[in-house]
Motif scaffolding. Structure first.
Motif, PDB file in Angstrom:
ATOM      1  N   SER A 112       7.242  -0.448   7.028  1.00 15.83           N
ATOM      2  CA  SER A 112       7.998   0.627   6.232  1.00 15.83           C
ATOM      3  C   SER A 112       9.180   0.626   6.515  1.00 15.83           C
ATOM      4  CB  SER A 112       7.338   2.227   6.831  1.00 15.83           C
ATOM      5  OG  SER A 112       8.130   2.855   5.792  1.00 15.83           O
ATOM      6  N   ARG A 113      10.002   0.335   5.260  1.00 12.32           N
ATOM      7  CA  ARG A 113      11.467  -0.086   5.306  1.00 12.32           C
ATOM      8  C   ARG A 113      12.357   1.382   4.925  1.00 12.32           C
ATOM      9  NH1 ARG A 113      14.027  -4.900   1.884  1.00 12.32           N
ATOM     10  NH2 ARG A 113      12.429  -5.984   2.956  1.00 12.32           N
ATOM     11  N   PHE A 114      13.325   1.490   5.674  1.00 10.29           N
ATOM     12  CA  PHE A 114      14.353   2.868   5.263  1.00 10.29           C
ATOM     13  C   PHE A 114      15.875   2.417   5.746  1.00 10.29           C
ATOM     14  CE2 PHE A 114      13.117   2.970   9.766  1.00 10.29           C
ATOM     15  CZ  PHE A 114      14.065   3.864  10.616  1.00 10.29           C
ATOM     16  N   ARG A 155      19.464  -2.084   6.685  1.00 12.17           N
ATOM     17  CA  ARG A 155      17.996  -2.294   6.695  1.00 12.17           C
ATOM     18  C   ARG A 155      17.218  -1.943   8.040  1.00 12.17           C
ATOM     19  NH1 ARG A 155      14.542  -7.622   5.196  1.00 12.17           N
ATOM     20  NH2 ARG A 155      12.544  -7.061   5.613  1.00 12.17           N
ATOM     21  N   ASN A 156      16.573  -0.932   8.070  1.00  9.54           N
ATOM     22  CA  ASN A 156      15.674  -0.689   9.182  1.00  9.54           C
ATOM     23  C   ASN A 156      14.307  -0.457   8.681  1.00  9.54           C
ATOM     24  OD1 ASN A 156      18.229   0.025  10.503  1.00  9.54           O
ATOM     25  ND2 ASN A 156      18.083   2.136   9.465  1.00  9.54           N
ATOM     26  N   LEU A 216       0.931  -1.150   0.050  1.00  9.73           N
ATOM     27  CA  LEU A 216       0.028   0.035   0.042  1.00  9.73           C
ATOM     28  C   LEU A 216       0.838   1.149   0.060  1.00  9.73           C
ATOM     29  CD1 LEU A 216      -2.480  -1.213   2.627  1.00  9.73           C
ATOM     30  CD2 LEU A 216      -2.976  -1.081   0.132  1.00  9.73           C
ATOM     31  N   PRO A 217       0.308   2.468  -0.213  1.00  9.45           N
ATOM     32  CA  PRO A 217       1.201   3.897  -0.388  1.00  9.45           C
ATOM     33  C   PRO A 217       1.843   3.673   0.941  1.00  9.45           C
ATOM     34  CG  PRO A 217      -0.925   4.234  -1.410  1.00  9.45           C
ATOM     35  CD  PRO A 217      -1.086   2.705  -0.650  1.00  9.45           C
ATOM     36  N   GLY A 218       3.164   3.905   0.810  1.00 12.88           N
ATOM     37  CA  GLY A 218       4.154   3.751   2.269  1.00 12.88           C
ATOM     38  C   GLY A 218       4.565   2.757   2.903  1.00 12.88           C
ATOM     39  N   PHE A 219       3.699   1.652   2.763  1.00 10.03           N
ATOM     40  CA  PHE A 219       4.027   0.463   3.676  1.00 10.03           C
ATOM     41  C   PHE A 219       3.451  -0.629   3.110  1.00 10.03           C
ATOM     42  CE2 PHE A 219      -0.122   1.975   4.748  1.00 10.03           C
ATOM     43  CZ  PHE A 219      -0.935   0.423   5.050  1.00 10.03           C
ATOM     44  N   TYR A 259      17.853  -4.990  11.069  1.00  9.34           N
ATOM     45  CA  TYR A 259      18.229  -6.255  10.598  1.00  9.34           C
ATOM     46  C   TYR A 259      19.869  -6.407  10.345  1.00  9.34           C
ATOM     47  CZ  TYR A 259      13.643  -7.189   9.147  1.00  9.34           C
ATOM     48  OH  TYR A 259      12.123  -7.476   9.106  1.00  9.34           O
ATOM     49  N   ASN A 260      20.543  -5.212  10.629  1.00 11.02           N
ATOM     50  CA  ASN A 260      22.137  -5.403  10.540  1.00 11.02           C
ATOM     51  C   ASN A 260      23.052  -5.161  11.603  1.00 11.02           C
ATOM     52  OD1 ASN A 260      20.850  -3.575   7.701  1.00 11.02           O
ATOM     53  ND2 ASN A 260      21.920  -5.462   7.139  1.00 11.02           N
ATOM     54  N   PRO A 261      23.968  -5.685  11.623  1.00 12.29           N
ATOM     55  CA  PRO A 261      25.005  -5.442  12.756  1.00 12.29           C
ATOM     56  C   PRO A 261      25.551  -4.112  12.675  1.00 12.29           C
ATOM     57  CG  PRO A 261      26.182  -6.910  11.180  1.00 12.29           C
ATOM     58  CD  PRO A 261      24.850  -6.873  10.790  1.00 12.29           C
ATOM     59  N   PRO A 262      25.899  -3.608  13.760  1.00  9.09           N
ATOM     60  CA  PRO A 262      26.418  -2.099  13.800  1.00  9.09           C
ATOM     61  C   PRO A 262      27.576  -1.823  13.016  1.00  9.09           C
ATOM     62  CG  PRO A 262      26.596  -3.108  15.971  1.00  9.09           C
ATOM     63  CD  PRO A 262      26.007  -4.007  15.121  1.00  9.09           C
ATOM     64  N   THR A 263      28.309  -2.778  12.511  1.00  9.23           N
ATOM     65  CA  THR A 263      29.561  -2.611  11.704  1.00  9.23           C
ATOM     66  C   THR A 263      29.092  -2.453  10.333  1.00  9.23           C
ATOM     67  OG1 THR A 263      29.543  -4.931  11.240  1.00  9.23           O
ATOM     68  CG2 THR A 263      30.962  -3.882  12.995  1.00  9.23           C
TER      69      THR A 263
END
Length: 187
Positions: free
Chosen positions: A113-115, A162-163, A13-16, A151-155
Motif C-alpha cells: 500500500s503506497r502513501f 513515495r512510501n 485489490l481494495p486498498g493494496f 523510495y526517496n532521499p530525506p531531502t
C-alpha cells in the motif's frame, strides 16, 4: 535516477496491490533507537558498504526502496538496502563493517500500500494496521513481518515522498501474474 527493486503487479485489490517480488539480495543492519531515527542510524554503515567499504572496494549502485522493519520487541529495527537486481550473490563483496549483513530474500507474493508523507511511527502503524485488515478481508494469510519501504532521499519534500507498507502473503486467492511491472508504471 535510482534503480528500483523490480516486481510484477498481479492484481489491484481494495486498498493494496498484490505483487510478485523476485528473489533478491539485501545489505542490512540492526540498529537501536526510535522508528524515526533508525534509518539515519543505519544509513552511514550501509552507504559505506555500497560506497566501497567492502572486501573488494567495489562501489554498488544505490537502489530503492530502503526497507525497515521491527527486529524485536526491545525497540531495535532492521534497515536494509536492496541490492541491484543484476548483482549476484557471488559478485557481492563482503562488508568491511561487521554490523552489515548480506541476506538472500526468497521470491514472494506481497501486498503493498503506497502513501506520501513524513516518516513517522504513527503513520506507519496506521498504514500497516489498515493493510493487514485489507489483506485478511481479501482472503490472504500474512506470511511475514510488515516492512516500511522508503523510495526517496530525506531531502524530498514530505508531500512528494513515495512510501509503502509491504507484507508477504499467501492464500487461496493468488491470481496469475499480470502484465504490468514496476518498470511500466509512471505514477
Amino acid at each position: 535516477m535510482t534503480q528500483q527493486q523490480p516486481y510484477d503487479v498481479i492484481a489491484r485489490l481494495p486498498g493494496f496491490e498484490l505483487r510478485r517480488m523476485p528473489e533478491h539480495l539485501v545489505a542490512e543492519i540492526i540498529v537501536d533507537g526510535t522508528f524515526e531515527s533508525a534509518g539515519n542510524k543505519a544509513f552511514r554503515p550501509l552507504a559505506g558498504f555500497i560506497g566501497g567499504r567492502n572486501a573488494s572496494s567495489k562501489k554498488i549502485a544505490m537502489t530503492a526502496p530502503v526497507n525497515q522493519e521491527n527486529a524485536d520487541e526491545a525497540g531495535r529495527f532492521v534497515v536494509g538496502f536492496v541490492m541491484p537486481a543484476d548483482l549476484t550473490e557471488d559478485a557481492l563483496p563482503a562488508p568491511d563493517d561487521p554490523r552489515v549483513e548480506l541476506r538472500r530474500v526468497p521470491a514472494q507474493v506481497a501486498a503493498a500500500s503506497r502513501f506520501t508523507g513524513r516518516w513517522k511511527r504513527g503513520t506507519y502503524e496506521e498504514k500497516a494496521a489498515r493493510l493487514l485488515t485489507e489483506v485478511k478481508a481479501a482472503g490472504f494469510e500474512v506470511a511475514g513481518p510488515v516492512r516500511f519501504a522508503r523510495y526517496n532521499p530525506p531531502t524530498t519534500p514530505w508531500f512528494l515522498r513515495r512510501n509503502e507498507v509491504v507484507v508477504p502473503v499467501k492464500g487461496q486467492r493468488q491470481p496469475e501474474a499480470g502484465t504490468e511491472t514496476s518498470d511500466d508504471r509512471s505514477r
